[in-house]
Design a protein around this motif. Structure first.
Motif, PDB file in Angstrom:
ATOM      1  N   VAL A  33       0.869  -1.171   0.000  1.00 44.49           N
ATOM      2  CA  VAL A  33       0.000   0.000   0.000  1.00 44.49           C
ATOM      3  C   VAL A  33       0.910   1.227   0.000  1.00 44.49           C
ATOM      4  O   VAL A  33       1.758   1.372   0.863  1.00 44.49           O
ATOM      5  CB  VAL A  33      -0.915   0.021   1.244  1.00 44.49           C
ATOM      6  N   GLU A  34       0.712   2.078  -0.980  1.00 47.25           N
ATOM      7  CA  GLU A  34       1.511   3.302  -1.060  1.00 47.25           C
ATOM      8  C   GLU A  34       0.966   4.329  -0.068  1.00 47.25           C
ATOM      9  O   GLU A  34      -0.214   4.693  -0.143  1.00 47.25           O
ATOM     10  CB  GLU A  34       1.485   3.880  -2.472  1.00 47.25           C
ATOM     11  N   PRO A  35       1.797   4.810   0.850  1.00 48.13           N
ATOM     12  CA  PRO A  35       1.301   5.808   1.809  1.00 48.13           C
ATOM     13  C   PRO A  35       1.012   7.134   1.122  1.00 48.13           C
ATOM     14  O   PRO A  35       1.712   7.539   0.207  1.00 48.13           O
ATOM     15  CB  PRO A  35       2.454   5.938   2.806  1.00 48.13           C
ATOM     16  N   ASN A  36      -0.048   7.809   1.593  1.00 43.99           N
ATOM     17  CA  ASN A  36      -0.374   9.112   1.026  1.00 43.99           C
ATOM     18  C   ASN A  36       0.081  10.246   1.935  1.00 43.99           C
ATOM     19  O   ASN A  36      -0.069  11.410   1.597  1.00 43.99           O
ATOM     20  CB  ASN A  36      -1.867   9.225   0.711  1.00 43.99           C
ATOM     21  N   GLY A  37       0.591   9.888   3.121  1.00 49.73           N
ATOM     22  CA  GLY A  37       1.140  10.897   4.015  1.00 49.73           C
ATOM     23  C   GLY A  37       0.123  11.628   4.870  1.00 49.73           C
ATOM     24  O   GLY A  37       0.480  12.449   5.700  1.00 49.73           O
ATOM     25  N   VAL A  38      -1.158  11.368   4.676  1.00 53.70           N
ATOM     26  CA  VAL A  38      -2.187  12.074   5.438  1.00 53.70           C
ATOM     27  C   VAL A  38      -3.130  11.099   6.139  1.00 53.70           C
ATOM     28  O   VAL A  38      -3.232  11.088   7.351  1.00 53.70           O
ATOM     29  CB  VAL A  38      -3.003  13.012   4.518  1.00 53.70           C
ATOM     30  N   SER A  39      -3.825  10.283   5.377  1.00 57.00           N
ATOM     31  CA  SER A  39      -4.897   9.468   5.946  1.00 57.00           C
ATOM     32  C   SER A  39      -4.525   7.998   6.136  1.00 57.00           C
ATOM     33  O   SER A  39      -5.403   7.170   6.342  1.00 57.00           O
ATOM     34  CB  SER A  39      -6.140   9.573   5.074  1.00 57.00           C
ATOM     35  N   ASP A  40      -3.260   7.681   6.091  1.00 59.95           N
ATOM     36  CA  ASP A  40      -2.864   6.287   6.243  1.00 59.95           C
ATOM     37  C   ASP A  40      -3.199   5.760   7.630  1.00 59.95           C
ATOM     38  O   ASP A  40      -3.566   4.601   7.776  1.00 59.95           O
ATOM     39  CB  ASP A  40      -1.362   6.131   5.993  1.00 59.95           C
ATOM     40  N   VAL A  41      -3.029   6.597   8.644  1.00 63.01           N
ATOM     41  CA  VAL A  41      -3.318   6.188  10.021  1.00 63.01           C
ATOM     42  C   VAL A  41      -4.318   7.186  10.597  1.00 63.01           C
ATOM     43  O   VAL A  41      -3.981   8.334  10.870  1.00 63.01           O
ATOM     44  CB  VAL A  41      -2.046   6.144  10.892  1.00 63.01           C
ATOM     45  N   GLN A  42      -5.556   6.736  10.747  1.00 65.22           N
ATOM     46  CA  GLN A  42      -6.608   7.578  11.308  1.00 65.22           C
ATOM     47  C   GLN A  42      -7.230   6.859  12.504  1.00 65.22           C
ATOM     48  O   GLN A  42      -7.392   5.640  12.480  1.00 65.22           O
ATOM     49  CB  GLN A  42      -7.701   7.855  10.283  1.00 65.22           C
ATOM     50  N   PRO A  53      -6.639  11.939  11.163  1.00 70.29           N
ATOM     51  CA  PRO A  53      -5.250  11.485  11.083  1.00 70.29           C
ATOM     52  C   PRO A  53      -4.498  11.751  12.393  1.00 70.29           C
ATOM     53  O   PRO A  53      -4.790  12.699  13.103  1.00 70.29           O
ATOM     54  CB  PRO A  53      -4.645  12.332   9.962  1.00 70.29           C
ATOM     55  N   ILE A  54      -3.549  10.868  12.685  1.00 71.22           N
ATOM     56  CA  ILE A  54      -2.635  11.097  13.803  1.00 71.22           C
ATOM     57  C   ILE A  54      -1.233  11.267  13.220  1.00 71.22           C
ATOM     58  O   ILE A  54      -1.002  10.979  12.041  1.00 71.22           O
ATOM     59  CB  ILE A  54      -2.661   9.941  14.823  1.00 71.22           C
ATOM     60  N   LEU A  55      -0.305  11.700  14.048  1.00 67.15           N
ATOM     61  CA  LEU A  55       1.089  11.819  13.613  1.00 67.15           C
ATOM     62  C   LEU A  55       1.692  10.429  13.492  1.00 67.15           C
ATOM     63  O   LEU A  55       1.539   9.600  14.406  1.00 67.15           O
ATOM     64  CB  LEU A  55       1.891  12.634  14.621  1.00 67.15           C
ATOM     65  N   TYR A  56       2.376  10.162  12.382  1.00 61.37           N
ATOM     66  CA  TYR A  56       3.011   8.858  12.202  1.00 61.37           C
ATOM     67  C   TYR A  56       4.205   8.993  11.276  1.00 61.37           C
ATOM     68  O   TYR A  56       4.368   9.978  10.557  1.00 61.37           O
ATOM     69  CB  TYR A  56       2.017   7.829  11.661  1.00 61.37           C
ATOM     70  N   ASP A  57       5.046   7.961  11.313  1.00 59.11           N
ATOM     71  CA  ASP A  57       6.234   7.901  10.475  1.00 59.11           C
ATOM     72  C   ASP A  57       6.498   6.424  10.177  1.00 59.11           C
ATOM     73  O   ASP A  57       5.880   5.541  10.778  1.00 59.11           O
ATOM     74  CB  ASP A  57       7.413   8.533  11.218  1.00 59.11           C
ATOM     75  N   ASP A  58       7.416   6.138   9.296  1.00 56.27           N
ATOM     76  CA  ASP A  58       7.841   4.770   8.982  1.00 56.27           C
ATOM     77  C   ASP A  58       6.671   3.851   8.627  1.00 56.27           C
ATOM     78  O   ASP A  58       6.632   2.691   9.050  1.00 56.27           O
ATOM     79  CB  ASP A  58       8.638   4.161  10.142  1.00 56.27           C
ATOM     80  N   PHE A  59       5.730   4.350   7.854  1.00 50.34           N
ATOM     81  CA  PHE A  59       4.533   3.592   7.503  1.00 50.34           C
ATOM     82  C   PHE A  59       4.839   2.569   6.421  1.00 50.34           C
ATOM     83  O   PHE A  59       5.484   2.863   5.423  1.00 50.34           O
ATOM     84  CB  PHE A  59       3.449   4.552   7.006  1.00 50.34           C
ATOM     85  N   GLN A  60       4.379   1.343   6.637  1.00 48.34           N
ATOM     86  CA  GLN A  60       4.406   0.314   5.600  1.00 48.34           C
ATOM     87  C   GLN A  60       3.171  -0.543   5.761  1.00 48.34           C
ATOM     88  O   GLN A  60       2.744  -0.835   6.882  1.00 48.34           O
ATOM     89  CB  GLN A  60       5.687  -0.516   5.652  1.00 48.34           C
ATOM     90  N   ALA A  61       2.563  -0.923   4.638  1.00 46.33           N
ATOM     91  CA  ALA A  61       1.313  -1.671   4.696  1.00 46.33           C
ATOM     92  C   ALA A  61       1.176  -2.585   3.493  1.00 46.33           C
ATOM     93  O   ALA A  61       1.782  -2.365   2.445  1.00 46.33           O
ATOM     94  CB  ALA A  61       0.121  -0.708   4.747  1.00 46.33           C
TER      95      ALA A  61
END
Length: 176
Positions: A33-42, A53-61
Motif C-alpha cells: 500500500v503506497e502511503p499518502n502521508g495524510v490518511s494512512d493512520v486515522q 489522522p494522527i502523527l506517524y512515520d515509517d509507515f508500511q502496509a
C-alpha cells in the motif's frame, strides 16, 4: 513399469499444485500500500466520532482484494499512549490477525501479548471501513503502531446469515 510412471506423475503434479496453492495464499494476492502521508493512520476521537489522522512515520502496509481482513500496517508515532487513551475511542475486542511471514514488521502474537499485558492499547481506527469490518489500531508503549481489519459484532451476525441485530446498520444490497 507404467504404475511407477503414473505414481511419479501424480507426485509431481501434487508437488506443483501444492507449491502453487502455497504461493497464492502467502504471496500472490498481497500488494504494498503506497502511503499518502495524510490518511494512512486515522483514529476515531471520543468527541466528534469521525476518524482523524494522527502523527506517524515509517509507515508500511499490505492489502489484498481477495478479503476485507487482509489489510496489515506498521508505523511509529511520537504521540503518547496516555494522550491517546484520553483522546481516542478504545477498542475492547482487539484480536490481531496473522500477517504473512514475509511482512516481518507485523507479529500478531507479539501484538496480542502486548494488548493482554497492557503494554499496548487498541483503538478504533475506522468503524465499518467495509460493512462489518473495523480498522483497528494498536499502539505499543514504545511508539510502534499496528493496523489490521477485524470483523465487528454486526459483521459476525450478518456474515453468518442471520438477521441484522438492533443497533447495526443495514448491510449493503448485493447482486447474487
Amino acid at each position: 513399469m507404467s504404475g511407477k510412471i503414473i505414481g511419479i506423475f501424480i507426485v509431481i503434479v501434487s508437488l506443483i499444485a501444492g507449491g502453487a496453492l502455497y504461493y497464492l495464499q502467502v504471496y500472490a494476492f498481497y500488494a504494498a500500500v503506497e502511503p499518502n502521508g495524510v490518511s494512512d493512520v486515522q483514529m476515531t476521537p471520543i468527541i466528534g466520532g469521525q476518524p482523524e489522522p494522527i502523527l506517524y512515520d515509517d509507515f508500511q502496509a499490505i492489502d489484498a482484494n481477495s478479503s476485507p481482513v487482509r489489510y496489515r500496517a506498521c508505523f511509529t508515532t511520537p504521540q503518547s499512549q496516555a494522550m491517546m487513551t484520553e483522546t481516542y475511542v478504545t477498542y475492547d475486542r482487539a484480536e490481531p490477525l496473522e500477517a504473512p511471514g514475509w511482512f516481518d514488521c507485523f507479529n500478531a502474537d507479539d501484538i496480542g501479548a502486548a494488548l493482554e499485558n497492557e503494554t499496548a492499547f487498541a483503538f478504533m481506527g475506522t468503524e465499518n471501513i467495509t460493512y462489518g469490518i473495523d480498522r483497528v489500531i494498536a499502539i505499543m508503549d514504545d511508539g510502534r503502531g499496528f493496523v489490521w481489519h477485524q470483523i465487528n459484532a454486526c459483521g459476525e451476525v450478518v456474515f453468518d446469515g442471520r438477521p441484522t441485530p438492533d443497533g447495526c446498520p443495514e448491510p449493503p444490497v448485493t447482486d447474487r
